[in-house]
Design a protein around this motif. Structure first.
Motif, PDB file in Angstrom:
ATOM      1  N   GLN A 128      -8.406  -1.368   4.591  1.00  0.00           N
ATOM      2  CA  GLN A 128      -8.327  -2.012   6.196  1.00  0.00           C
ATOM      3  C   GLN A 128      -7.507  -3.471   6.104  1.00  0.00           C
ATOM      4  N   ARG A 129      -7.298  -3.912   5.125  1.00  0.00           N
ATOM      5  CA  ARG A 129      -6.575  -4.673   4.908  1.00  0.00           C
ATOM      6  C   ARG A 129      -5.174  -4.446   4.544  1.00  0.00           C
ATOM      7  N   TRP A 130      -5.548  -3.968   4.050  1.00  0.00           N
ATOM      8  CA  TRP A 130      -3.745  -3.980   3.195  1.00  0.00           C
ATOM      9  C   TRP A 130      -2.633  -2.828   4.021  1.00  0.00           C
ATOM     10  N   GLU A 131      -3.979  -2.211   4.916  1.00  0.00           N
ATOM     11  CA  GLU A 131      -2.964  -1.894   6.144  1.00  0.00           C
ATOM     12  C   GLU A 131      -2.659  -2.494   7.016  1.00  0.00           C
ATOM     13  N   ALA A 132      -3.173  -3.907   7.441  1.00  0.00           N
ATOM     14  CA  ALA A 132      -2.767  -4.881   8.334  1.00  0.00           C
ATOM     15  C   ALA A 132      -1.700  -5.221   7.832  1.00  0.00           C
ATOM     16  N   LEU A 133      -1.563  -5.800   6.520  1.00  0.00           N
ATOM     17  CA  LEU A 133      -0.945  -6.697   5.618  1.00  0.00           C
ATOM     18  C   LEU A 133       0.606  -6.191   5.903  1.00  0.00           C
ATOM     19  N   LYS A 134       0.451  -4.516   5.312  1.00  0.00           N
ATOM     20  CA  LYS A 134       1.708  -3.617   6.042  1.00  0.00           C
ATOM     21  C   LYS A 134       1.915  -3.376   7.268  1.00  0.00           C
ATOM     22  N   ALA A 135       1.368  -4.113   8.334  1.00  0.00           N
ATOM     23  CA  ALA A 135       1.784  -3.622   9.642  1.00  0.00           C
ATOM     24  C   ALA A 135       2.800  -4.824  10.224  1.00  0.00           C
ATOM     25  N   ASP A 136       1.994  -6.804   9.444  1.00  0.00           N
ATOM     26  CA  ASP A 136       2.607  -7.209   9.861  1.00  0.00           C
ATOM     27  C   ASP A 136       3.624  -7.066   9.239  1.00  0.00           C
ATOM     28  N   GLU A 137       4.043  -6.991   7.367  1.00  0.00           N
ATOM     29  CA  GLU A 137       5.483  -6.938   7.100  1.00  0.00           C
ATOM     30  C   GLU A 137       6.583  -5.977   7.866  1.00  0.00           C
ATOM     31  N   ARG A 138       6.181  -5.310   8.087  1.00  0.00           N
ATOM     32  CA  ARG A 138       6.791  -3.872   9.427  1.00  0.00           C
ATOM     33  C   ARG A 138       7.187  -4.641  10.333  1.00  0.00           C
ATOM     34  N   GLU A 139       6.223  -5.219  10.809  1.00  0.00           N
ATOM     35  CA  GLU A 139       6.643  -5.869  12.461  1.00  0.00           C
ATOM     36  C   GLU A 139       7.699  -7.165  12.355  1.00  0.00           C
TER      37      GLU A 139
END
Length: 277
Positions: A128-139
């Protein structure tokens, strides 16, 4: 060179010399960003092939070929004053440290988690943490590009099956998914029926579209079953090749030309190939 073995600095020197307009290789000098991309994709597939065949003696060479692609792009970047190989390493290391706070709690490479073995770390929370960080990068990227989508960073150059798998997986994270594999399986039957209708209508464009929908539905089922569709299809291709070579061998041993054998004979050889496995 250290102890008679070349190191990373030697590899970077090699690339710089290959690209030198005066002393380099004509082929390397004429390469551009886009011209190297097909080689990069090919080398990645060759690494995967060596691993699947358990050809570990070939793997250092195949991994080296793949690393060479990274060095190539870094050289382009250095020549244009954009970045160099050390920037690539720094960016990668920084990103991986940030994505692994459960390993580097202080956000530094020299910090370590204490007291909890890796096997006892909550892998679900890590994911979940990994995906959240990747989501921040996409944002962040989307903000710069004035667009926002969960699908923004899925490369278009991926093999079609792999990209379909990533697209469906990313959409599923937003809740756009069936609750279990049964829904994905029913969708396959639905798409198969639609394909059959278009085959009956003899509409080539619609047949292509419906066949694509069917393949995408199969990819969705693979995701629900925890199967990588690219690996599954490569495995099937390898089995088909092995069996067909056996069919050819049987035909030769029988004194037949495989091109004129009747289907029943070939099917007999094929079943023998399956039993042989």
């Amino acid at each position: 060179m250290t102890d008679g073995r070349y190191d990373l600095n030697d590899l970077l020197t090699l690339m710089a010399v290959l690209r030198d307009p005066q002393q380099g290789c004509p082929w390397d000098v004429h390469q551009k960003w886009d011209s190297i991309v097909p080689h990069t994709l090919e080398e990645a597939h060759e690494v995967a092939d060596a691993i699947e065949r358990r050809a570990f003696d070939e793997l250092p060479g195949e991994l080296g070929d793949l690393l060479f692609q990274v060095v190539y792009y870094a050289q382009f970047g250095a020549e244009e004053g954009r970045f160099d190989f050390h920037d690539v390493v720094h960016t990668l290391t920084t990103k991986m440290i940030e994505r692994h706070p459960h390993v580097f709690p202080a956000g530094r490479l020299d910090s370590r988690r204490e007291g909890v073995p890796a096997a006892e770390v909550d892998s679900a929370r890590v994911g979940q943490r990994w995906e959240a960080l990747k989501a921040d990068e996409r944002e962040a990227r989307s903000t710069r590009a004035a667009t926002t989508s969960l699908l923004d960073d899925i490369p278009r150059a991926l093999p079609a099956l792999s990209r379909a798998h990533k697209l469906s997986k990313r959409a599923a994270r937003a809740g756009f998914d069936w609750p279990d594999h049964r829904g994905a399986l029913d969708k396959i039957y639905e798409e198969l029926g639609e394909l059959e209708a278009e085959i009956g209508a003899d509409d080539s464009e619609r047949m292509q579209a419906e066949l694509g929908d069917l393949l995408f539905a199969v990819v969705n089922l693979a995701r629900h079953l925890g199967v990588d569709p690219e690996q599954a299809l490569r495995g099937t291709g390898a089995r088909f090749e092995s069996r067909f070579r056996f069919v050819e061998q049987c035909a030769r041993e029988a004194g037949d030309d495989i091109g004129v054998c009747d289907l029943a004979t070939l099917e007999g050889y094929w079943q023998a190939a399956k039993r042989r496995e």
